[in-house]
Structures are given as C-alpha cells and as structure tokens.
Scaffold this motif. Structure first.
Motif, PDB file in Angstrom:
ATOM      1  N   ARG A  12       0.852  -1.198   0.000  1.00  0.00           N
ATOM      2  CA  ARG A  12       0.000   0.000   0.000  1.00  0.00           C
ATOM      3  C   ARG A  12       0.878   1.235   0.000  1.00  0.00           C
ATOM      4  NH1 ARG A  12      -0.526   2.419   5.017  1.00  0.00           N
ATOM      5  NH2 ARG A  12       0.250   1.213   6.757  1.00  0.00           N
ATOM      6  N   SER A  14       2.306   4.671   0.995  1.00  0.00           N
ATOM      7  CA  SER A  14       2.439   5.360   2.269  1.00  0.00           C
ATOM      8  C   SER A  14       1.538   6.580   2.297  1.00  0.00           C
ATOM      9  CB  SER A  14       3.897   5.791   2.475  1.00  0.00           C
ATOM     10  OG  SER A  14       3.997   6.670   3.564  1.00  0.00           O
ATOM     11  N   SER A  15       0.900   6.829   3.410  1.00  0.00           N
ATOM     12  CA  SER A  15       0.032   8.010   3.543  1.00  0.00           C
ATOM     13  C   SER A  15       0.836   9.299   3.508  1.00  0.00           C
ATOM     14  CB  SER A  15      -0.775   7.924   4.837  1.00  0.00           C
ATOM     15  OG  SER A  15       0.107   7.892   5.951  1.00  0.00           O
ATOM     16  N   HIS A  16       2.149   9.213   3.673  1.00  0.00           N
ATOM     17  CA  HIS A  16       2.999  10.404   3.643  1.00  0.00           C
ATOM     18  C   HIS A  16       3.628  10.626   2.276  1.00  0.00           C
ATOM     19  CE1 HIS A  16       2.616  11.303   7.874  1.00  0.00           C
ATOM     20  NE2 HIS A  16       2.740  10.000   8.110  1.00  0.00           N
ATOM     21  N   CYS A  24       7.001   8.248  -4.361  1.00  0.00           N
ATOM     22  CA  CYS A  24       6.137   7.409  -3.539  1.00  0.00           C
ATOM     23  C   CYS A  24       6.838   6.124  -3.122  1.00  0.00           C
ATOM     24  CB  CYS A  24       4.874   7.037  -4.307  1.00  0.00           C
ATOM     25  SG  CYS A  24       3.868   8.458  -4.753  1.00  0.00           S
TER      26      CYS A  24
END
Length: 65
Positions: A12, A14-16, A24
């Motif tokens: 997945r 990363s949310s950051h 990414c």
C-alpha cells in the motif's frame, strides 16, 4: 511434493507519499517484518525491516525538518 505458493503481500502507498510527483514508497506487512519499496519500480525489490527498526526509522524521519 510441491511447495505451497506463498500469498502475495498487500503493498500500500504510504500516507505520507505525495500526489503524482513520483516520490512514492509502498509498505507491506510481511508477518513479523515490514517491507518498503519504490512504487515506481516494484520489480527492483524491497527493503525488509523488523517492526522495531521500522518504528525507529519512522520516528527518526518524523524528527527531521
């Protein structure tokens, strides 16, 4: 006797990670370890860290300006 096929990890983003600028990373739960890979080039492989080392890495990165 055949070897059972291991399930593919659920990678997945990363949310950051940013939007579409290409910087990414993806992470995956690899049982007792965490995998980190470049989203642009997943075939290049991944880095595997213990959960403790992953937590230390995230804390270190979060402390950077």
């Amino acid at each position: 006797m055949s070897t059972p096929e291991l399930p593919q990890p659920a990678w997945r983003k990363s949310s950051h990670s940013g939007g579409d600028e290409g910087n990414c990373v993806e992470i995956a739960d690899l049982n007792n370890r965490i995998g980190i890979r470049d989203r642009k080039n997943p075939a290049a492989g991944h880095v595997t860290l213990t959960r403790q080392n992953f937590t230390s890495l995230v804390a270190h990165l979060a402390s950077q300006p």
